[in-house]
Enzyme design. Structure first.
Site, mmCIF file in Angstrom:
data_model
loop_
_atom_site.group_PDB
_atom_site.id
_atom_site.type_symbol
_atom_site.label_atom_id
_atom_site.label_comp_id
_atom_site.label_asym_id
_atom_site.label_seq_id
_atom_site.Cartn_x
_atom_site.Cartn_y
_atom_site.Cartn_z
ATOM 1 N N SER A 106 53.942 48.293 -89.322
ATOM 2 C CA SER A 106 54.411 47.185 -90.161
ATOM 3 C C SER A 106 53.519 47.046 -91.388
ATOM 4 O O SER A 106 52.306 47.234 -91.317
ATOM 5 C CB SER A 106 54.355 45.886 -89.345
ATOM 6 O OG SER A 106 54.434 44.768 -90.198
ATOM 7 N N TYR A 130 58.186 46.363 -97.298
ATOM 8 C CA TYR A 130 59.005 45.384 -98.006
ATOM 9 C C TYR A 130 58.825 45.691 -99.482
ATOM 10 O O TYR A 130 57.761 46.163 -99.891
ATOM 11 C CB TYR A 130 58.523 43.962 -97.718
ATOM 12 C CG TYR A 130 58.723 43.510 -96.287
ATOM 13 C CD1 TYR A 130 59.998 43.274 -95.785
ATOM 14 C CD2 TYR A 130 57.641 43.319 -95.434
ATOM 15 C CE1 TYR A 130 60.186 42.853 -94.470
ATOM 16 C CE2 TYR A 130 57.820 42.898 -94.116
ATOM 17 C CZ TYR A 130 59.097 42.674 -93.648
ATOM 18 O OH TYR A 130 59.287 42.245 -92.353
ATOM 19 N N THR A 156 62.716 47.564 -94.778
ATOM 20 C CA THR A 156 63.387 46.479 -94.053
ATOM 21 C C THR A 156 64.210 45.665 -95.039
ATOM 22 O O THR A 156 63.666 45.113 -95.998
ATOM 23 C CB THR A 156 62.343 45.596 -93.344
ATOM 24 O OG1 THR A 156 61.641 46.428 -92.420
ATOM 25 C CG2 THR A 156 62.981 44.442 -92.606
ATOM 26 N N LYS A 233 66.235 49.622 -92.560
ATOM 27 C CA LYS A 233 66.202 48.944 -91.259
ATOM 28 C C LYS A 233 66.790 47.551 -91.410
ATOM 29 O O LYS A 233 66.374 46.802 -92.304
ATOM 30 C CB LYS A 233 64.748 48.849 -90.788
ATOM 31 C CG LYS A 233 64.516 47.974 -89.575
ATOM 32 C CD LYS A 233 63.077 48.060 -89.111
ATOM 33 C CE LYS A 233 62.806 47.225 -87.890
ATOM 34 N NZ LYS A 233 62.676 45.801 -88.168
ATOM 35 N N HIS A 257 66.380 42.632 -86.452
ATOM 36 C CA HIS A 257 64.992 42.178 -86.596
ATOM 37 C C HIS A 257 64.537 41.441 -85.328
ATOM 38 O O HIS A 257 63.833 40.439 -85.393
ATOM 39 C CB HIS A 257 64.876 41.264 -87.826
ATOM 40 C CG HIS A 257 63.541 41.294 -88.509
ATOM 41 N ND1 HIS A 257 63.362 41.795 -89.777
ATOM 42 C CD2 HIS A 257 62.303 40.883 -88.123
ATOM 43 C CE1 HIS A 257 62.085 41.673 -90.140
ATOM 44 N NE2 HIS A 257 61.424 41.125 -89.140
#
Ligand SMILES: Cc1cc2nc3c(=O)[nH]c(=O)nc-3n(C[C@H](O)[C@H](O)[C@H](O)COP(=O)(O)O)c2cc1C
Length: 366
Positions: A106, A130, A156, A233, A257
């Site tokens: 992440s 992101y 994402t 994603k 998510h």
């Protein structure tokens, strides 16, 4: 205690985690309807096993985006893993490597891209991104991941803003002072907003960088920026799947998510078939959300996913016993998949066919 299923790890994790960390990990958005659905819908799908098909040798190996894997399960990106255990993202990533699977780091990690690369050099790693208001910050992250030998960028797309997780708001959840979001150099977890917009404890600077103006044009920008394959994603519809193909993505993770964004969206497994039907011949379609058993993996593959990921399950393993806990958890899941394959009459993953699963309603009609 012998741990025989993901729920055993979860139970133990509940007893070792601080309440606010536990709530952060386990909660979903809103009334958590979709959170329950993610697991429940797997149970509404029946396996149609075939027998007398020599299952003496079970082979779970697969290849995803050119990477050889021992089995089709990887670890989904989840934020702030040092809340679970001091080994954090490094321990989780090493466990994934030892299990022959993929680890997705992440962006909101408590160890940096470079620290995780050093802690788990032999693990196949993808980086979850992101796109920030400050595009140069985004570019830097992508180039750091490339340099650190990550093999794909996972963008994402379902978090232009963050979902409302009620317990985080009630708990005023924030990262404890000894931890920080390591990819944002020099930025500590202070200045956390405590109003209802607080984004699950990430600090004000990072939350201010989330960019709700993003569109598919930014995906095209990212695809051009990096030499790595870009996977989106958070796709839940055939329409977005088609756009992912149009804008040059290499793969899709069908995901809600972990039900943490909008409540009452479909379970990931419900959305999977329409995505596979729309683009499954052109892109790699994968799934996360609610996977806790070997037979869940089997069902996702039968419905066209090439691999699946677990989010919370790995966090429970990590909380129980760091790297070793995740390794134990993955070995329970792998064994469970092997047993499912054998009992359903499949020697290898390509033997899993669409007609080996049926929805509950098929039977209810009889
Ligand atoms: C505590 C937690 C933190 C998460 N953080 C991120 C994140 O930083 N980026 C992201 O793309 N997804 C994040 N997710 C979503 C996961 O990648 C994944 O989609 C989800 O956990 C899969 O569902 P499962 O937990 O039922 O396996 C997070 C999920 C959890 C539970």
């Amino acid at each position: 205690m012998v741990f025989v299923c993901v729920d055993d790890f979860e139970k133990k994790a509940h007893s070792v985690l601080e309440k606010s960390a536990l709530d952060y990990y386990r909660s979903g958005a809103g009334e958590q309807y979709t959170l329950n659905l993610n697991r429940e819908v797997f149970r509404r799908i029946r396996i149609r096993p075939r027998f007398l098909r020599d299952v003496s040798n079970i082979d779970t190996r697969c290849k995803v985006l050119g990477i050889d894997l021992k089995w089709p399960l990887g670890i989904a990106p989840s934020a702030m893993q040092k809340l679970a255990h001091p080994e954090g993202e490094g321990g989780n990533a090493r466990a994934a490597g030892n299990a022959g699977s993929i680890y997705i780091l992440s962006t909101l990690s408590t160890m940096s891209i470079e620290e995780v690369a050093a802690a788990a050099p032999d693990t196949n790693k993808w980086f979850q991104l992101y796109v920030y208001r400050d595009r140069s910050l985004t570019e830097q992250m992508v180039h750091r991941a490339e340099k650190a030998n990550f093999k794909a960028i996972v963008l994402t797309i379902d978090a232009p803003i963050f979902g409302q997780r009620r317990s985080d708001i009630r708990n005023k959840f924030s990262l404890p002072p000894h931890l920080h979001l390591a990819n944002f150099e020099g930025i500590k977890a202070d200045g956390v907003r405590t109003d209802e917009e607080a984004i699950s404890g990430i600090n004000a600077y990072v939350s201010s960088q989330f960019d709700p103006t993003l569109t598919w044009k930014d995906v095209a920008w990212l695809v051009n920026l990096t030499r790595l394959p870009v996977i989106v994603k958070g796709v839940l519809t055939r329409e977005d799947a088609v756009l992912a193909r149009e804008f040059g993505c290499a793969g899709i993770i069908v995901s809600n998510h972990g039900a943490r964004q909008i409540d009452t969206v479909p379970a990931s497994i419900e959305a999977l078939p329409e995505v596979v039907k729309a683009v499954g011949n052109d892109l790699i379609v994968m799934l996360d959300g609610g996977v806790t058993q070997g037979n869940d993996i089997f069902k996702a593959l039968a419905l066209g996913a090439k691999m699946v990921f677990v989010g919370r399950a790995a966090l429970w393993g990590l909380a129980c016993n760091g790297q070793k806990g995740v390794e134990d958890l993955l070995s329970v899941l792998k064994k469970d998949l092997e047993i499912t394959l054998a009992l359903a009459g499949c020697q290898k993953l390509s033997d899993i066919k669409g007609d080996m699963v049926a929805y509950e309603s098929t039977y209810a009609k009889l």
